[in-house]
Every structure is written in structure tokens, then in C-alpha cells.
Design an enzyme around this catalytic site. Structure first.
Site, PDB file in Angstrom:
ATOM      1  N   CYS A  47       0.840  -1.200   0.000  1.00 45.51           N
ATOM      2  CA  CYS A  47       0.000   0.000   0.000  1.00 45.51           C
ATOM      3  C   CYS A  47       0.882   1.260   0.000  1.00 45.51           C
ATOM      4  O   CYS A  47       1.528   1.543  -0.995  1.00 45.51           O
ATOM      5  CB  CYS A  47      -1.000  -0.047   1.158  1.00 45.51           C
ATOM      6  SG  CYS A  47      -2.392   1.097   0.946  1.00 45.51           S
ATOM      7  N   GLU A 101      -1.617  -9.217   4.382  1.00 47.87           N
ATOM      8  CA  GLU A 101      -1.557  -9.676   5.773  1.00 47.87           C
ATOM      9  C   GLU A 101      -2.921  -9.806   6.444  1.00 47.87           C
ATOM     10  O   GLU A 101      -3.009 -10.303   7.561  1.00 47.87           O
ATOM     11  CB  GLU A 101      -0.658  -8.733   6.593  1.00 47.87           C
ATOM     12  CG  GLU A 101      -1.243  -7.350   6.854  1.00 47.87           C
ATOM     13  CD  GLU A 101      -1.062  -6.340   5.733  1.00 47.87           C
ATOM     14  OE1 GLU A 101      -1.274  -5.139   5.999  1.00 47.87           O
ATOM     15  OE2 GLU A 101      -0.724  -6.729   4.590  1.00 47.87           O
ATOM     16  N   HIS A 156      -3.472  -5.412   0.895  1.00 50.09           N
ATOM     17  CA  HIS A 156      -2.892  -5.872   2.161  1.00 50.09           C
ATOM     18  C   HIS A 156      -2.907  -7.389   2.225  1.00 50.09           C
ATOM     19  O   HIS A 156      -3.920  -7.993   2.575  1.00 50.09           O
ATOM     20  CB  HIS A 156      -3.663  -5.267   3.341  1.00 50.09           C
ATOM     21  CG  HIS A 156      -3.397  -3.814   3.515  1.00 50.09           C
ATOM     22  ND1 HIS A 156      -2.346  -3.347   4.273  1.00 50.09           N
ATOM     23  CD2 HIS A 156      -4.003  -2.723   2.996  1.00 50.09           C
ATOM     24  CE1 HIS A 156      -2.331  -2.024   4.230  1.00 50.09           C
ATOM     25  NE2 HIS A 156      -3.324  -1.623   3.462  1.00 50.09           N
TER      26      HIS A 156
END
Length: 189
Positions: free
Chosen positions: A73, A163, A161
Site C-alpha cells: 500500500c 496480511e 494488504h
């Protein structure tokens, strides 16, 4: 064991990046973005997301450490801005579940996700033009550059993202980045 430094750009998910890598058995350290580059000893660097391009600390200098880099990002945006690309406001805005079209099935970072994957991404800001030497490797209906790669320099970026749980194949992104880092890692003493 592969060592990764996750650079903390004060994003709300940064701790999840560290945790995802740790859960994969990686020696991972969360490092403040004001840490001098000479103090970073890692086989790879993850530039975390964050809220503010004006608060990226020493991140531009970390691009010169001659180890693979993954920007997430804001991390991808700062790579683009520092290396001659262009970043601007996204038309879509905040966080959303997005279908991303992977453009290069041979890309070391996201090629394994070909032809498409579902991700969780913010598009408040986004890369509008990739820097010289980079290829656009993913796109979506809401963002022209969802991912980019410079395979010669081993610098990669994703708008989304990997994660977070909402991203379907996020662990694969980290696994692929680890493979790049392992390929380039010097033996540790």
C-alpha cells in the site's frame, strides 16, 4: 533462516505483517522507519502501509540496501514516488474487497495468483504511473496499478494488504517474497 525487517510506517495492519511472517517461521523484526539504514541487517525488507506519505522516515534510503523490497500500500506508493513514478488520489477511496487481475503469470511475487485473486485494499492514494524499470503486474476495475515489479532490482509492490484475513491468497504473496529473499540471501555467519 531468512531474516526480514518490517519497516513500520504507522499503518493499522503493520503488526499483522510481522505476525504473518513470524507464523511462517521467518526471523522477523519490526523496525521503526526512522532507524538508520546501516542498522538494518536483513535478507529482505517489507515497507508497511501507513496513513501519511509525509511520515515515511528513512524509507527512501532503505531502497539502496541491496536486498529485496516488498512495498505494501503506502510502501508501494513511496517506492513509485522515490523512483520516478507517479502517485495520486484514487477515485474509489477507502477500503474495499476487490478482484485483482494478475497480468504476468511468471512474476516472482504474484504470478502464482494468476489469473485473478480477491484482496482487501485501500485506494485513497495509488500508483498512477510505474517508475522506469518496473512492470505493472496487476490491475482491477478500481485501480490501474494494483501491483508492480522490478525483477532486476527485486523491488515489488502491491496496493492491497496480503496480511489481512480478507485477502484470499495473502500468505502466498509473503511466501513468494521469501523465495525471492532466499534466492538472494548471503550465507549468515
Amino acid at each position: 533462516m531468512t531474516s526480514i525487517a518490517v519497516i513500520d510506517n504507522h499503518g493499522q495492519f503493520t503488526h499483522l505483517e510481522q505476525r504473518a511472517l513470524r507464523d511462517m517461521g521467518v526471523d522477523v523484526e519490526l523496525v521503526d522507519n526512522t532507524t538508520p539504514p546501516a542498522e538494518i541487517d536483513a535478507d529482505g525488507i517489507v515497507l508497511s502501509g501507513g496513513p501519511d506519505m509525509d511520515d515515511i522516515g528513512n524509507c527512501p534510503d532503505y531502497l539502496d540496501l541491496d536486498v529485496p523490497v516488498l512495498g505494501i500500500c503506502l510502501g508501494m506508493q513511496l517506492i513509485a514516488a522515490e523512483l520516478g513514478g507517479r502517485v495520486g488520489s484514487g477515485e474509489y477511496g477507502g477500503y474495499a474487497d476487490v478482484t485483482v487481475e494478475v497480468l504476468d503469470e511468471d512474476d516472482p511475487l504474484i504470478g502464482s495468483l494468476y489469473p485473478e485473486t480477491r484482496v482487501w485494499a485501500s485506494h485513497a492514494d495509488e500508483v498512477k504511473e510505474v517508475p522506469d524499470g518496473f512492470e505493472r503486474t496487476a490491475t482491477s476495475d478500481v485501480c490501474g496499478v494494483e501491483a508492480m515489479s522490478d525483477t532486476d532490482a527485486d523491488i515489488y509492490g502491491v496496493q492491497w494488504h496480503p496480511e489481512v484475513a480478507h485477502t484470499e491468497e495473502g500468505e502466498a504473496v509473503f511466501e513468494n517474497f521469501l523465495a525471492v529473499c532466499d534466492r538472494n540471501a548471503a550465507p549468515r555467519q
